[in-house]
Design an enzyme around this catalytic site. Structure first.
Site: not given
Ligand code: CP3
Length: 345
Positions: A42, A153
């Site tokens: 990444r 959101y």
């Molecule tokens: O399970 C997996 O790893 C598959 C990929 C996946 C991501 N987001 C990757 C991601 C899945 C299934 C999600 C779902 C998701 N995204 C949800 C539902 C699951 C949950 O946690 O309740 C929600 C609420 C989101 C919204 C979201 N995306 C948030 C709140 C954040 C920031 C916080 C965090 O987790 O870092 C993200 C970013 C995100 N989504 C990242 C990843 C790998 C991190 C971004 C990065 O690495 O720069």
């Protein structure tokens, strides 16, 4: 039911309330976050850009399967990715989460949200083709955000502790609310269908923030919109419905049309099953923070959850919410081995 190698997997069998040879295990947010090999691929690539590159999506989806030997892959993407794909101005900011440039406040705003088309997410189908080729008999779980969590959101403009703008719009402008959730249901339906047609063997609808609602408001303002998605999908693959803090909503979330109800760590699986009855499998529910404790504590908790899960007509082992970023990946691998060993014996 779809007819591919993965359709007879332990994950699909447990979701169908059949008897798999061992309890299947995977982890919410297993793709990315805690893995050094994830951080390497990444590097220098923004989150949503990485979600639109089929080669990267396939690589990151496969990383936890190769490393941990989990019983399912989950597509590397995000619940807000479909909104980006239809042209909405949003970003995922590191350490914050999704941030929306122009939050939704009126019917005009809702009507400006384009409908989803399969063409807008061709890169997802392409990525899944690559993933399925490497996965073989291991199933891929597709996913989408539920309308309520996506709406929160879009209305708040980003992550929110209290969801106050969301609830104010829901309660004061129900016609705007219904128009918004209907549009989001259309978007998530096409996102899920695209994943199923490309080869996903199960799907999970994430309503992560539904636990902020009372049972009455969930049933009055949310349930029908999530149910529309499950109905549109039909019975081709098992459907998992997950939220956090939803102890009082479990029956409603099952009734929305799920085969499997995701349980967070607050509700023991046998108590969840007592509420849900014999028609639903359960998924969960190790507290993600327990993975930071000493191994004997983790082992005791895993064994407790497997024992409580035996009360359910089907059990998919998982965390009660996503893997925390600082989790030691080797601990995750050990948990997979323990779940397999204990449940097969
Ligand atoms: O399970 C997996 O790893 C598959 C990929 C996946 C991501 N987001 C990757 C991601 C899945 C299934 C999600 C779902 C998701 N995204 C949800 C539902 C699951 C949950 O946690 O309740 C929600 C609420 C989101 C919204 C979201 N995306 C948030 C709140 C954040 C920031 C916080 C965090 O987790 O870092 C993200 C970013 C995100 N989504 C990242 C990843 C790998 C991190 C971004 C990065 O690495 O720069």
């Amino acid at each position: 039911m779809t007819d591919n190698a993965a359709s007879s997997s332990p994950l699909v069998a447990a979701a169908r309330r059949e008897s798999p040879p061992h309890t299947p295990v995977w982890f919410m947010r297993q793709a990315g976050r805690s893995l050094p090999e994830y951080r390497t691929v990444r590097e220098g690539i923004a989150m949503l850009d990485s979600c639109m590159r089929p080669d990267l999506v396939a690589e990151i989806t496969m990383q936890p399967v190769r490393r941990h030997g989990v019983d399912a892959a989950i597509l590397f993407s995000d619940i807000v990715l479909p909104l980006k794909a239809i042209g909405m101005d949003l970003d995922i900011v590191a350490g914050v989460g999704p941030v929306i440039a122009n939050p939704i406040a009126s019917l005009t705003d809702v009507e400006a949200i384009p409908e989803m088309t399969p063409d807008a997410i061709g890169f997802i189908a392409e990525a899944i083709g690559l993933i399925i080729a490497e996965l073989g008999e291991t199933p891929l779980i597709g996913f989408a955000g539920a309308p309520f969590t996506l709406a929160s959101y879009l209305i708040e403009g980003g992550p929110s502790r209290n969801h106050e703008k969301t609830k104010a719009l829901m309660l004061s402008q129900p016609e705007v609310w219904d128009a918004l959730l209907s549009r989001l249901a259309q978007i998530s339906t096409v996102f899920l269908r695209t994943q199923i047609e490309a080869g996903a063997s199960a799907v999970q609808l994430f309503d992560s923030w539904a636990g902020s609602l009372t049972k009455a408001t969930y049933e009055r303002h949310v349930l029908a919109h999530s149910a529309r998605i499950f109905n549109a999908i039909g019975d081709v693959v098992p459907k998992i419905h997950f939220g956090v803090g939803t102890s009082l909503l479990l029956e409603s979330m099952g009734a929305a049309g799920a085969d499997v109800v995701g349980i967070d760590w607050r509700t023991p699986l046998d108590e969840a099953t007592a509420l849900l009855g014999p028609e639903y499998a359960v998924q969960g529910n190790l507290d993600p923070a327990v993975l930071f404790a000493d191994w004997p504590v983790i082992e005791r908790e895993v064994r407790r959850i497997l024992a409580e899960g035996r009360a359910a007509p089907g059990h998919i082992f998982n965390l009660g919410h996503g893997v925390l970023p600082a989790t030691d990946p080797d601990v995750i691998t050990r948990v997979v081995e323990l779940v397999h060993e204990v449940s097969a014996g």
